[in-house]
Design a protein around this motif. Structure first.
Motif, PDB file in Angstrom:
ATOM      1  N   PHE A 108      -0.210  -5.943  13.698  1.00  0.00           N
ATOM      2  CA  PHE A 108      -0.586  -5.626  15.077  1.00  0.00           C
ATOM      3  C   PHE A 108      -0.042  -4.273  15.523  1.00  0.00           C
ATOM      4  N   SER A 109       1.090  -3.857  14.962  1.00  0.00           N
ATOM      5  CA  SER A 109       1.729  -2.626  15.410  1.00  0.00           C
ATOM      6  C   SER A 109       1.292  -1.402  14.625  1.00  0.00           C
ATOM      7  N   THR A 110       0.378  -1.599  13.664  1.00  0.00           N
ATOM      8  CA  THR A 110      -0.017  -0.506  12.776  1.00  0.00           C
ATOM      9  C   THR A 110      -1.014   0.430  13.455  1.00  0.00           C
ATOM     10  N   ASN A 111      -0.843   1.733  13.227  1.00  0.00           N
ATOM     11  CA  ASN A 111      -1.820   2.713  13.683  1.00  0.00           C
ATOM     12  C   ASN A 111      -3.168   2.428  13.038  1.00  0.00           C
ATOM     13  N   HIS A 112      -4.243   2.453  13.825  1.00  0.00           N
ATOM     14  CA  HIS A 112      -5.547   2.047  13.325  1.00  0.00           C
ATOM     15  C   HIS A 112      -6.412   3.201  12.824  1.00  0.00           C
ATOM     16  N   ALA A 113      -5.818   4.352  12.600  1.00  0.00           N
ATOM     17  CA  ALA A 113      -6.593   5.462  12.055  1.00  0.00           C
ATOM     18  C   ALA A 113      -6.984   5.171  10.615  1.00  0.00           C
ATOM     19  N   MET A 114      -8.218   5.505  10.264  1.00  0.00           N
ATOM     20  CA  MET A 114      -8.719   5.223   8.917  1.00  0.00           C
ATOM     21  C   MET A 114      -9.192   6.493   8.235  1.00  0.00           C
ATOM     22  N   ALA A 115      -8.860   6.640   6.963  1.00  0.00           N
ATOM     23  CA  ALA A 115      -9.430   7.707   6.140  1.00  0.00           C
ATOM     24  C   ALA A 115     -10.738   7.210   5.552  1.00  0.00           C
ATOM     25  N   ARG A 116     -11.693   8.097   5.373  1.00  0.00           N
ATOM     26  CA  ARG A 116     -12.973   7.705   4.809  1.00  0.00           C
ATOM     27  C   ARG A 116     -13.299   8.610   3.621  1.00  0.00           C
ATOM     28  N   GLN A 117     -13.488   8.008   2.461  1.00  0.00           N
ATOM     29  CA  GLN A 117     -13.851   8.756   1.257  1.00  0.00           C
ATOM     30  C   GLN A 117     -14.881   7.934   0.478  1.00  0.00           C
ATOM     31  N   GLU A 118     -16.053   7.761   1.105  1.00  0.00           N
ATOM     32  CA  GLU A 118     -17.043   6.855   0.533  1.00  0.00           C
ATOM     33  C   GLU A 118     -17.471   7.235  -0.883  1.00  0.00           C
ATOM     34  N   ALA A 195      -8.512  -6.433  -5.063  1.00  0.00           N
ATOM     35  CA  ALA A 195      -7.548  -6.316  -6.153  1.00  0.00           C
ATOM     36  C   ALA A 195      -7.421  -4.852  -6.555  1.00  0.00           C
ATOM     37  N   THR A 196      -6.196  -4.361  -6.615  1.00  0.00           N
ATOM     38  CA  THR A 196      -5.913  -3.009  -7.089  1.00  0.00           C
ATOM     39  C   THR A 196      -4.838  -3.106  -8.163  1.00  0.00           C
ATOM     40  N   LEU A 197      -5.035  -2.421  -9.261  1.00  0.00           N
ATOM     41  CA  LEU A 197      -4.022  -2.431 -10.310  1.00  0.00           C
ATOM     42  C   LEU A 197      -2.670  -2.009  -9.730  1.00  0.00           C
ATOM     43  N   PRO A 198      -1.585  -2.665 -10.139  1.00  0.00           N
ATOM     44  CA  PRO A 198      -0.263  -2.374  -9.547  1.00  0.00           C
ATOM     45  C   PRO A 198       0.094  -0.897  -9.538  1.00  0.00           C
ATOM     46  N   GLU A 199      -0.222  -0.202 -10.607  1.00  0.00           N
ATOM     47  CA  GLU A 199       0.159   1.208 -10.703  1.00  0.00           C
ATOM     48  C   GLU A 199      -0.715   2.125  -9.842  1.00  0.00           C
ATOM     49  N   LYS A 200      -1.788   1.575  -9.243  1.00  0.00           N
ATOM     50  CA  LYS A 200      -2.692   2.375  -8.427  1.00  0.00           C
ATOM     51  C   LYS A 200      -2.585   2.051  -6.946  1.00  0.00           C
ATOM     52  N   ARG A 201      -1.639   1.204  -6.579  1.00  0.00           N
ATOM     53  CA  ARG A 201      -1.494   0.826  -5.181  1.00  0.00           C
ATOM     54  C   ARG A 201      -0.862   1.954  -4.366  1.00  0.00           C
ATOM     55  N   GLY A 202      -1.089   1.898  -3.057  1.00  0.00           N
ATOM     56  CA  GLY A 202      -0.561   2.926  -2.166  1.00  0.00           C
ATOM     57  C   GLY A 202      -1.535   4.049  -1.893  1.00  0.00           C
ATOM     58  N   ASN A 203      -2.754   3.960  -2.411  1.00  0.00           N
ATOM     59  CA  ASN A 203      -3.759   5.003  -2.224  1.00  0.00           C
ATOM     60  C   ASN A 203      -4.792   4.660  -1.156  1.00  0.00           C
ATOM     61  N   GLY A 204      -4.638   3.520  -0.469  1.00  0.00           N
ATOM     62  CA  GLY A 204      -5.593   3.136   0.567  1.00  0.00           C
ATOM     63  C   GLY A 204      -6.916   2.648   0.022  1.00  0.00           C
ATOM     64  N   TYR A 205      -6.934   2.191  -1.227  1.00  0.00           N
ATOM     65  CA  TYR A 205      -8.202   1.791  -1.833  1.00  0.00           C
ATOM     66  C   TYR A 205      -8.839   0.585  -1.145  1.00  0.00           C
ATOM     67  N   ALA A 206      -8.023  -0.350  -0.648  1.00  0.00           N
ATOM     68  CA  ALA A 206      -8.593  -1.523   0.018  1.00  0.00           C
ATOM     69  C   ALA A 206      -9.381  -1.111   1.264  1.00  0.00           C
ATOM     70  N   LEU A 207      -8.860  -0.156   2.026  1.00  0.00           N
ATOM     71  CA  LEU A 207      -9.572   0.334   3.210  1.00  0.00           C
ATOM     72  C   LEU A 207     -10.895   0.991   2.835  1.00  0.00           C
ATOM     73  N   LEU A 208     -10.869   1.780   1.773  1.00  0.00           N
ATOM     74  CA  LEU A 208     -12.097   2.445   1.331  1.00  0.00           C
ATOM     75  C   LEU A 208     -13.142   1.430   0.901  1.00  0.00           C
ATOM     76  N   LEU A 209     -12.716   0.435   0.145  1.00  0.00           N
ATOM     77  CA  LEU A 209     -13.636  -0.604  -0.314  1.00  0.00           C
ATOM     78  C   LEU A 209     -14.199  -1.388   0.861  1.00  0.00           C
ATOM     79  N   LEU A 210     -13.356  -1.726   1.817  1.00  0.00           N
ATOM     80  CA  LEU A 210     -13.797  -2.495   2.968  1.00  0.00           C
ATOM     81  C   LEU A 210     -14.831  -1.729   3.785  1.00  0.00           C
ATOM     82  N   ALA A 211     -14.564  -0.455   4.056  1.00  0.00           N
ATOM     83  CA  ALA A 211     -15.503   0.353   4.830  1.00  0.00           C
ATOM     84  C   ALA A 211     -16.841   0.486   4.106  1.00  0.00           C
TER      85      ALA A 211
END
Length: 272
Positions: A108-118, A195-211
């Motif tokens: 709830f406290s997270t900034n809601h700005a999103m990066a977009r790299q379709e 699902a993101t491979l452990p070594e690839k986490r932290g890149n915002g991939y879930a947000l990109l996939l969701l968008a």
């Protein structure tokens, strides 16, 4: 997966539950005792349902509890209810309740700005099924459905699930799906299988996939998106909060994922 009076029901020992996935044409007053009989015969600890509010009375009268809601879930108009019936009283107790609530506050406290790299995301096809299954097997110790089986993935594609993936150097490193119901009285999609491979986490991939999936599903006529996310996972809950999803509630000790039965959070969003 079985059919009861026109309803689609999934049950099994792994999740220790009966899950009413789609009530379909079933008469709720006749279906409720059959769900109870099934759960009692198999000794399951919980019955979990996703239904429109208009058919909820027989469930509530039988002692089902409203664990979460999702506005305009059915055909973009009627509220959906996620109900739980606990046949094992201990199943309702949450050992990690304080941690679940901490994650919820964080989302709830997270900034809601999103990066977009379709351009980094693409649709997956049956030709990807083997590599998709391998990625899921690496990420999850257990899962409610056999997504580490290529044949299961291909079957879900035939049934309307849309998968998206992110590649690096020609290899899939992250996946997600929209499990769609295109029936006129539903037209919703569960956003799942992230699902993101452990070594690839932290890149915002879930947000990109969701968008990416939201845009794709809107084109296909989906009106509402929702998810059932691990309540213990800051990353997934933050992802859906950032993407503008509303919090609907928590499903207590609902799903066997990553090796244990965990509580899950419901988030939902209108796509129109």
């Amino acid at each position: 997966m079985v059919r009861l009076d026109g309803a689609i029901v999934q049950h099994g020992r792994s999740n220790d539950r009966v899950y009413l996935m789609d009530i379909g044409s079933a008469d709720a007053s006749l279906l409720v005792p059959k769900l109870l009989d099934l759960a009692n015969e198999r000794g399951y600890g919980k019955i979990f349902t996703k239904i429109p509010r208009s058919v909820s009375a027989p469930f509530l009268e039988a002692g089902f509890l409203v664990e979460a809601t999702a506005g305009k879930l059915f055909h973009g108009q009627e509220e959906g209810l996620f109900l739980g019936k606990f046949l094992d009283e201990k199943r309702q107790d949450e050992v990690l309740a304080s941690e679940y609530e901490r994650v919820q506050r964080l989302a709830f406290s997270t900034n809601h700005a999103m990066a977009r790299q379709e351009d980094t995301v693409r649709l997956c096809s049956k030709q990807d099924a083997a590599s998709m299954a391998k990625l899921y097997a690496k990420v999850f110790d257990s899962y409610p459905f056999p997504i580490d089986d290529p044949s299961f993935i291909m079957k879900t594609m035939d049934e309307g699930t849309v998968y998206a993936g992110i590649e690096e150097d020609g290899a899939l490193v992250a996946l997600a799906s929209g499990e769609c119901s295109f029936k006129e009285d539903t037209r919703y999609s569960e956003m799942t299988d992230f699902a993101t491979l452990p070594e690839k986490r932290g890149n915002g991939y879930a947000l990109l996939l969701l968008a990416f999936l939201e845009e794709e599903l809107k084109k296909r006529g989906i009106l509402t998106a929702y998810t059932i996310a691990r309540a213990i996972s800051p990353g997934m809950n933050i992802t859906f909060a950032k993407a503008g999803y509303a919090y609907g509630g928590r499903l207590h000790n609902n799903t066997n994922i990553a090796g244990n039965i965990e509580s899950m959070n419901v988030w939902y969003k209108s796509l129109v």
